[in-house]
Design an enzyme around this catalytic site. Structure first.
Site, PDB file in Angstrom:
ATOM      1  N   HIS A   6       0.830  -1.210   0.000  1.00 14.05           N
ATOM      2  CA  HIS A   6       0.000   0.000   0.000  1.00 14.05           C
ATOM      3  C   HIS A   6       0.864   1.260   0.000  1.00 14.05           C
ATOM      4  O   HIS A   6       1.593   1.518   0.946  1.00 14.05           O
ATOM      5  CB  HIS A   6      -0.894  -0.035   1.247  1.00 14.05           C
ATOM      6  CG  HIS A   6      -1.842   1.108   1.376  1.00 14.05           C
ATOM      7  ND1 HIS A   6      -1.765   2.020   2.411  1.00 14.05           N
ATOM      8  CD2 HIS A   6      -2.884   1.482   0.603  1.00 14.05           C
ATOM      9  CE1 HIS A   6      -2.735   2.892   2.281  1.00 14.05           C
ATOM     10  NE2 HIS A   6      -3.423   2.599   1.198  1.00 14.05           N
ATOM     11  N   ASP A  35      -1.405   6.245  -5.566  1.00 11.66           N
ATOM     12  CA  ASP A  35      -2.472   7.236  -5.706  1.00 11.66           C
ATOM     13  C   ASP A  35      -2.057   8.256  -6.760  1.00 11.66           C
ATOM     14  O   ASP A  35      -0.919   8.743  -6.740  1.00 11.66           O
ATOM     15  CB  ASP A  35      -2.698   7.968  -4.381  1.00 11.66           C
ATOM     16  CG  ASP A  35      -2.978   6.997  -3.247  1.00 11.66           C
ATOM     17  OD1 ASP A  35      -4.102   6.487  -3.194  1.00 11.66           O
ATOM     18  OD2 ASP A  35      -2.066   6.756  -2.427  1.00 11.66           O
ATOM     19  N   HIS A  48      -0.799  10.916  -2.246  1.00  9.41           N
ATOM     20  CA  HIS A  48      -2.084  10.554  -1.649  1.00  9.41           C
ATOM     21  C   HIS A  48      -2.966  11.751  -1.318  1.00  9.41           C
ATOM     22  O   HIS A  48      -4.114  11.839  -1.757  1.00  9.41           O
ATOM     23  CB  HIS A  48      -1.890   9.721  -0.379  1.00  9.41           C
ATOM     24  CG  HIS A  48      -3.187   9.361   0.280  1.00  9.41           C
ATOM     25  ND1 HIS A  48      -3.750  10.140   1.280  1.00  9.41           N
ATOM     26  CD2 HIS A  48      -4.049   8.330   0.065  1.00  9.41           C
ATOM     27  CE1 HIS A  48      -4.889   9.592   1.645  1.00  9.41           C
ATOM     28  NE2 HIS A  48      -5.100   8.498   0.933  1.00  9.41           N
TER      29      HIS A  48
END
Length: 245
Positions: A6, A35, A48
């Site tokens: 992640h 992201d 992000h």
């Protein structure tokens, strides 16, 4: 089970940087999650937050900053200041890094709060340019964005992100209908909302369930019992060892 790093190996290295992605390379995992947003001058960048200040020594928003302005910023960690692979990267840089590996890249479009004109087409164009349509998954909390992707390029797999706020507006039946309407391959629920019914109903409709963000061994053991198809974690080495030995 699919294990994704992640924002890269972000439990130990600065999230969404090439440094964190490089540290994910030899972990024996399935993929990396990033992201993506768009700068004032139309460059797709990996970050992000919609605003600066948490990770980097800047102010303002991604949308109102040029790529040159963003590239000048440094991480707040003094030890990593001016380190080349600790700058805000472009999507193109990440694709270049991933293309010759076995990793799948999950691209989350950060457009549930801020709208970026034509961001779906821009992402798909670069993915196609790198011939990586079969190596990416594009996810978003914005289901309209997923519909646009499906119409623009049906080869690219998509995932609907679902958190607690989504359930305040819609029930599970409606959420799964959205996935069908958007032609999603995956549904990506928060670990706060996934349960036995969720997994069973999603699987019944042919959806693969990949859960975010799983940083607890206790939660991971629960998800193994639920037979989810994948997880996103800040600690990919630990979770991958638990799942795959």
């Amino acid at each position: 089970m699919n294990i994704y790093a992640h924002r890269g190996n972000s439990g130990f290295f600065p999230e969404n940087t090439m440094y964190a992605f490089k540290k994910s390379l030899d972990l024996g995992i399935y993929g990396i999650e990033i992201d993506v947003q768009k700068t004032k001058d139309g460059i797709l960048v990996v970050h992000h937050d919609e605003t600066l200040g948490r990770m980097f020594d800047g102010k303002g928003s991604i949308k109102k900053s040029t790529f040159e302005q963003l590239r000048e910023l440094n991480l707040k960690d003094e030890e990593l200041k001016n380190k080349a692979d600790c700058k805000i990267p472009t999507l193109e840089e990440v694709l270049e890094f991933i293309k010759d590996t076995d990793l799948i890249l999950n691209i989350e479009i950060k457009n549930n709060k801020v709208r970026y004109k034509n961001i779906e087409k821009d992402i798909l164009d670069i993915v196609k340019q790198y011939e990586m349509e079969d190596k990416v998954v594009i996810s978003s909390f914005n289901y309209k964005s997923l519909k646009r992707i499906s119409k623009l390029n049906s080869k690219v797999k998509t995932a609907y992100l679902v958190g607690p706020l989504t359930f305040k507006r819609r029930n599970l039946k409606k959420i799964l209908k959205i996935c069908k309407d958007c032609k999603c391959t995956y549904i990506h629920p928060s670990c706060d909302v996934v349960n036995k019914e969720f997994v069973a109903e999603a699987h019944k409709r042919g959806l693969l369930v990949q859960v975010y963000t799983v940083n607890s061994v206790t939660i991971m053991k629960k998800l193994i019992k639920l037979k989810v198809d994948g997880v996103f974690t800040n600690y990919p080495k630990i979770i991958n060892t638990l799942v795959n030995g």
